[in-house]
Enzyme design. Structure first.
Site, PDB file in Angstrom:
ATOM      1  N   LYS A 327      -3.256 120.192  92.444  1.00 43.29           N
ATOM      2  CA  LYS A 327      -2.033 120.739  93.033  1.00 43.29           C
ATOM      3  C   LYS A 327      -1.763 122.172  92.570  1.00 43.29           C
ATOM      4  O   LYS A 327      -2.307 122.651  91.573  1.00 43.29           O
ATOM      5  CB  LYS A 327      -0.844 119.826  92.729  1.00 43.29           C
ATOM      6  N   ARG A 361      -3.762 108.913  90.585  1.00 41.36           N
ATOM      7  CA  ARG A 361      -4.174 109.200  91.955  1.00 41.36           C
ATOM      8  C   ARG A 361      -4.943 110.523  91.967  1.00 41.36           C
ATOM      9  O   ARG A 361      -4.413 111.566  91.585  1.00 41.36           O
ATOM     10  CB  ARG A 361      -2.940 109.298  92.861  1.00 41.36           C
TER      11      ARG A 361
END
Length: 380
Positions: A327, A361
């Site tokens: 991210k 995840r």
């Protein structure tokens, strides 16, 4: 005479056992090995005075602002400092006290929760052309091959989504979303892969979620935090697990101007409200998973604060999921293109696991399996 400092809890327990301390004694001493720092907001001032004295009486402490003793204000913020053993004793004492301390006692006991599940890797597969990381996009037979590979690499959960949730992404119709995931779901049903891992549908669209559950999926990954009662009802009807994620705004607006007075407290309050709604509908806490939503309506500082305070959310008695794979917060710490963010991802995820996450995840399953194996060998 030789001395050395024992740094981690697991090592301290090992030394106690080697010394011949009986198992009950090891358990008692383990409660004294970890000091917890708990911020309490809007505590009634009379309650603060009582809590302060009770904490001091057992060797703990409560940091309060000046003027508390004379009750200059109606409410104060405070910081409780206690070992796990002291916190357990303090919670019992407060159950007999007025001014809201009985309710506080129940809240304090939640901080004694620890992860009860082994760490599991959730592999990501996106059935669209818009996800922020191109390496996660697979369609048709290529998707099934990628899923088989991730299971072989150590993924216990596979998360499949047909709609991108990156900042600024455009929504699609329920029909389009279903058409994207349908071929993969049908191929999985034919292949029997749903017997080899837990499959998660990354969606908040009831029609898509129900279709996936009918095809053998067992987890709903809802970025809207199960604010649609139909999603909760589907989890109940199919006995599926439900991941509640926090997001401020929508994918289209969430990064325009994220703002919180206290991000940890506000995310925590959101979880409390959603858990109550799920329990009222018949779900149990062991069916629920919490995700603080790294990057979903948060600045870099918000993300960092949530990671530092991640263990706080264990108090709800639910598993915690962390999803920061590649991210942009990594790029904001050290400028790095998406394709080169694996090292930063591993650093974030290992810290989150240290602070209680049991589901990771990620896009890079094999690398996470190796990192987690080494981390577990070193111990806590």
């Amino acid at each position: 005479m030789e001395l050395y400092r024992i740094g981690i809890v697991r090592e301290r327990k090992r030394v106690l056992r080697e010394l011949g301390v009986e198992s009950g004694g090891v358990k008692i001493m383990a409660e004294k090995m970890q000091t917890l720092w708990i911020k309490i907001r809007r505590l009634r001032t009379p309650a603060a005075n009582i809590l302060k004295q009770d904490a001091l009486s057992i060797g703990a402490d409560l940091a309060v602002p000046s003027g508390v003793i004379t009750c200059e204000t109606e409410y104060v913020d405070a910081l409780l400092i206690a070992t796990r053993a002291q916190l357990r004793t303090l919670a019992r004492k407060e159950r007999a006290q007025p001014f809201g301390l009985k309710r506080l006692a129940g809240e304090l006991e939640g901080f004694l929760n620890e992860p009860g599940e082994p760490v599991k890797i959730m592999g990501v597969l996106n059935a669209n052309e818009d996800s922020f990381y191109a390496g996660s996009r697979f369609l048709g037979e290529a998707a099934v091959e990628r899923i088989e590979a991730m299971i072989g690499e150590g993924a216990a959960i596979i998360d499949i989504g047909g709609v991108s949730s990156r900042p600024g992404s455009e929504p699609v119709s329920a029909e389009e979303e279903l058409e994207r995931v349908r071929p993969i779901c049908e191929a999985l049903e034919r292949s029997g892969l749903t017997e080899k891992a837990l499959f998660s549908i990354d969606s908040y669209t009831p029609a898509v979620v129900e279709y996936a559950l009918q095809k053998g999926f067992g987890l709903i990954n809802d970025i809207t935090g199960a604010t649609d009662e139909r999603i909760i009802a589907l989890a109940k009807a199919y006995q599926a697990r439900l991941c509640i994620m926090h997001m401020q705004g929508t994918p289209q607006t969430m990064q325009l101007d994220p703002h919180y007075e206290d991000v940890t407290a506000e995310v925590d309050a959101f979880f409390t409200e959603r858990i109550e709604a799920c329990e009222a509908a018949g779900l149990s806490r062991d069916q629920l998973i919490l995700d603080v939503g790294i990057g979903f309506g948060k600045t870099l500082e918000h993300n960092l604060e949530l990671l530092r305070n991640h263990a706080n959310f264990l108090r709800h008695g639910c598993e915690l999921l962390i999803g920061a794979s590649r991210k942009s917060m990594i790029d904001r710490i050290i400028p790095t293109p998406t394709e080169a963010r694996l090292p930063g991802t591993l650093a974030i995820h290992l810290k989150a696991v240290e602070n209680g996450a049991t589901i990771v995840r990620c896009h890079d399953v094999a690398e996470h399996r190796q990192a987690l194996a080494v981390w577990e060998a070193i111990g806590l």
